[in-house]
Design a protein around this motif. Structure first.
Motif, PDB file in Angstrom:
ATOM      1  N   SER A 206     -30.871  -6.390  58.923  1.00 55.30           N
ATOM      2  CA  SER A 206     -31.010  -7.677  59.630  1.00 55.30           C
ATOM      3  C   SER A 206     -30.249  -7.765  60.949  1.00 55.30           C
ATOM      4  N   CYS A 207     -29.690  -6.670  61.453  1.00 54.55           N
ATOM      5  CA  CYS A 207     -28.858  -6.736  62.651  1.00 54.55           C
ATOM      6  C   CYS A 207     -29.666  -7.016  63.913  1.00 54.55           C
ATOM      7  N   ARG A 208     -29.092  -7.800  64.803  1.00 59.26           N
ATOM      8  CA  ARG A 208     -29.603  -7.905  66.164  1.00 59.26           C
ATOM      9  C   ARG A 208     -29.306  -6.595  66.890  1.00 59.26           C
ATOM     10  N   THR A 209     -29.953  -6.410  68.033  1.00 60.75           N
ATOM     11  CA  THR A 209     -29.798  -5.152  68.758  1.00 60.75           C
ATOM     12  C   THR A 209     -28.342  -4.873  69.091  1.00 60.75           C
ATOM     13  N   GLY A 210     -27.666  -5.823  69.731  1.00 64.43           N
ATOM     14  CA  GLY A 210     -26.276  -5.610  70.121  1.00 64.43           C
ATOM     15  C   GLY A 210     -25.349  -5.449  68.930  1.00 64.43           C
ATOM     16  N   PRO A 317     -37.567  -3.618  70.232  1.00 63.62           N
ATOM     17  CA  PRO A 317     -36.586  -3.401  69.155  1.00 63.62           C
ATOM     18  C   PRO A 317     -36.289  -4.642  68.334  1.00 63.62           C
ATOM     19  N   ARG A 318     -36.372  -5.828  68.968  1.00 67.69           N
ATOM     20  CA  ARG A 318     -36.056  -7.034  68.186  1.00 67.69           C
ATOM     21  C   ARG A 318     -37.086  -7.317  67.098  1.00 67.69           C
ATOM     22  N   SER A 319     -38.233  -6.646  67.156  1.00 67.42           N
ATOM     23  CA  SER A 319     -39.217  -6.820  66.085  1.00 67.42           C
ATOM     24  C   SER A 319     -38.703  -6.265  64.767  1.00 67.42           C
ATOM     25  N   ALA A 320     -37.687  -5.370  64.825  1.00 72.20           N
ATOM     26  CA  ALA A 320     -37.112  -4.819  63.591  1.00 72.20           C
ATOM     27  C   ALA A 320     -36.466  -5.928  62.761  1.00 72.20           C
ATOM     28  N   ARG A 321     -35.720  -6.784  63.402  1.00 70.58           N
ATOM     29  CA  ARG A 321     -35.061  -7.897  62.693  1.00 70.58           C
ATOM     30  C   ARG A 321     -36.097  -8.887  62.177  1.00 70.58           C
ATOM     31  N   ARG A 322     -37.122  -9.142  62.992  1.00 70.12           N
ATOM     32  CA  ARG A 322     -38.200 -10.023  62.560  1.00 70.12           C
ATOM     33  C   ARG A 322     -38.911  -9.445  61.341  1.00 70.12           C
ATOM     34  N   SER A 323     -39.094  -8.144  61.339  1.00 69.83           N
ATOM     35  CA  SER A 323     -39.746  -7.480  60.211  1.00 69.83           C
ATOM     36  C   SER A 323     -38.883  -7.578  58.956  1.00 69.83           C
ATOM     37  N   TRP A 324     -37.557  -7.408  59.125  1.00 66.84           N
ATOM     38  CA  TRP A 324     -36.638  -7.526  57.983  1.00 66.84           C
ATOM     39  C   TRP A 324     -36.780  -8.905  57.341  1.00 66.84           C
ATOM     40  N   GLU A 325     -36.779  -9.951  58.165  1.00 63.78           N
ATOM     41  CA  GLU A 325     -36.916 -11.306  57.623  1.00 63.78           C
ATOM     42  C   GLU A 325     -38.232 -11.473  56.873  1.00 63.78           C
ATOM     43  N   THR A 326     -39.294 -10.882  57.406  1.00 65.17           N
ATOM     44  CA  THR A 326     -40.617 -11.044  56.809  1.00 65.17           C
ATOM     45  C   THR A 326     -40.716 -10.362  55.457  1.00 65.17           C
ATOM     46  N   TYR A 327     -40.298  -9.086  55.402  1.00 63.60           N
ATOM     47  CA  TYR A 327     -40.474  -8.400  54.108  1.00 63.60           C
ATOM     48  C   TYR A 327     -39.464  -8.870  53.066  1.00 63.60           C
ATOM     49  N   MET A 328     -38.278  -9.320  53.482  1.00 60.82           N
ATOM     50  CA  MET A 328     -37.317  -9.818  52.495  1.00 60.82           C
ATOM     51  C   MET A 328     -37.848 -11.088  51.820  1.00 60.82           C
TER      52      MET A 328
END
Length: 379
Positions: A206-210, A317-328
């Protein structure tokens, strides 16, 4: 003897020859120039000039020097934002975003316009061609800047606080969410990358890029819960867009300081990376080879290469965090309120502000329960 020159207590009324009078005065005509000196020539006597000057005075005697939007931004908004960074109330990355909006959207349109001359119709015309997110952020910056002008009584109304028709269009970044299986393909394609650990933290923690770049090796640990081994990382700082490192505790907001939990099999790989980095004498989980964390620009480049190797549509890259929220939420069935807090968001209202304070152990158990009930199996 020369005739004595008569001067008005407000403005000047001088002979211009040929039966004309030249009137000079200071006023804000709301033409975009602000409070400046004006000149007007009339045909008539001195008395006619005095009467015209008196009429103008009634309209403009209360005018005062009004700063431009650009001056208000530099004088008031920017120093206040920098002070909020020093006090920990604003993240540097957030300021970077605002400054970018100023350079691209707000400054070019409004910098030279007097605060008193900002008009609602002009704001609407400015917003119309934008896409949704830049429009919302740019309007917020203009609104905050004019709030200072209102506070210092150089305007009587902040027109940027009125209701506007906001654009509905989104910027086409081909953004959306990857499935869990697609994220696993990206993880495999990123093996050996200098930013692999950061990508794992983004996709499966769930991390943001930074945030994903600011983890030290001593902040990574292994923990067992509900029969499975997980890897945790403490998120307490971030690497900013300019490659600077924020002080501990300074993130996007105070709720962002948290423990993130990476389940197997990606947590196992994250732990392997951490052990190898320790053996190499590194300090950062994502080390650039020179004793500093990998920069955001390098991460973005490594992300693009991994997505391309995985044969998937390009997303930021921020789509990774969005994807984490979706599949969780939708695949693993985790309650939305828990997902929000694991992402570093505060729940709304009094409950989120004062009462609901989950611990790191609760985050670990939540992830462990979800993945012990639905373990990921590679196809």
């Amino acid at each position: 003897m020369p005739r004595k020159r008569h001067r008005s207590t407000w403005g000047s009324n001088e002979d211009a020859g040929g039966g004309r009078r030249r009137l000079r005065y200071w006023a804000d005509l709301h033409d975009g120039r602000g409070y400046v000196r004006h000149s007007k020539t009339i045909v008539g006597s001195r008395r006619d000039g005095d009467e015209e000057l008196a009429r103008i005075r009634v309209e403009h005697a209360e005018d005062a020097p009004c700063p431009t939007v650009g001056q208000a931004y530099q004088m008031w908004w920017l120093p206040d934002a920098r002070a909020r960074i020093e006090s920990g109330k604003l993240a540097k990355q957030t300021l970077d975003g605002y400054e970018s909006k100023w350079r691209v959207y707000v400054g070019p349109r409004w910098s030279d316009v007097a605060c008193s001359d900002v008009r609602a119709l002009d704001i609407q015309s400015w917003l119309d061609p934008m896409t949704q997110k830049p429009a919302a952020d740019s309007l917020a910056l203009l609104r905050q800047t004019l709030d200072f002008a209102l506070t210092y009584e150089v305007v009587r109304d902040n027109v940027a606080r009125r209701q506007y028709r906001m654009p509905a269009a989104h910027r086409d970044l081909k953004d959306g969410a990857y499935t869990l299986a697609e994220l696993d393909r990206i993880a495999e394609a990123a093996r050996g990358s200098v930013a692999e650990a950061s990508m794992l933290l983004m996709m499966f923690g769930s991390c943001r890029t930074g945030e994903s770049l600011g983890v030290r090796l001593d902040e990574v640990a292994r923990v067992e819960s509900h029969g499975i081994m997980l890897t945790t990382a403490e998120v307490v700082r971030q690497v900013n867009s300019d490659a600077s490192i924020s002080p501990d505790g300074v993130l996007k907001n105070r709720q962002s300081v948290r423990t993130v939990v990476v389940p197997p099999p990606w947590g196992d790989r994250l732990w392997e990376i951490a052990k190898a980095a320790r053996d190499a004498g590194d300090e950062w989980l994502s080390d650039d080879g020179c004793g500093r964390p990998v920069s955001q620009n390098r991460l973005r480049a490594e992300w693009s290469r991994a997505v391309e190797r995985a044969g998937l549509p390009r997303r930021s890259p921020r789509s990774a965090r969005r994807s984490w929220e979706t599949y969780m939420r939708w695949d693993m069935g985790v309650d939305r309120s828990k997902v929000e807090q694991m992402m570093g968001h505060a729940l709304p209202g009094v409950t989120g502000e004062h009462y609901d304070k989950p611990t790191a152990t609760m985050f670990v158990d939540t992830v462990a329960v979800a993945f012990s009930c639905k373990p990921f199996v590679r196809e």
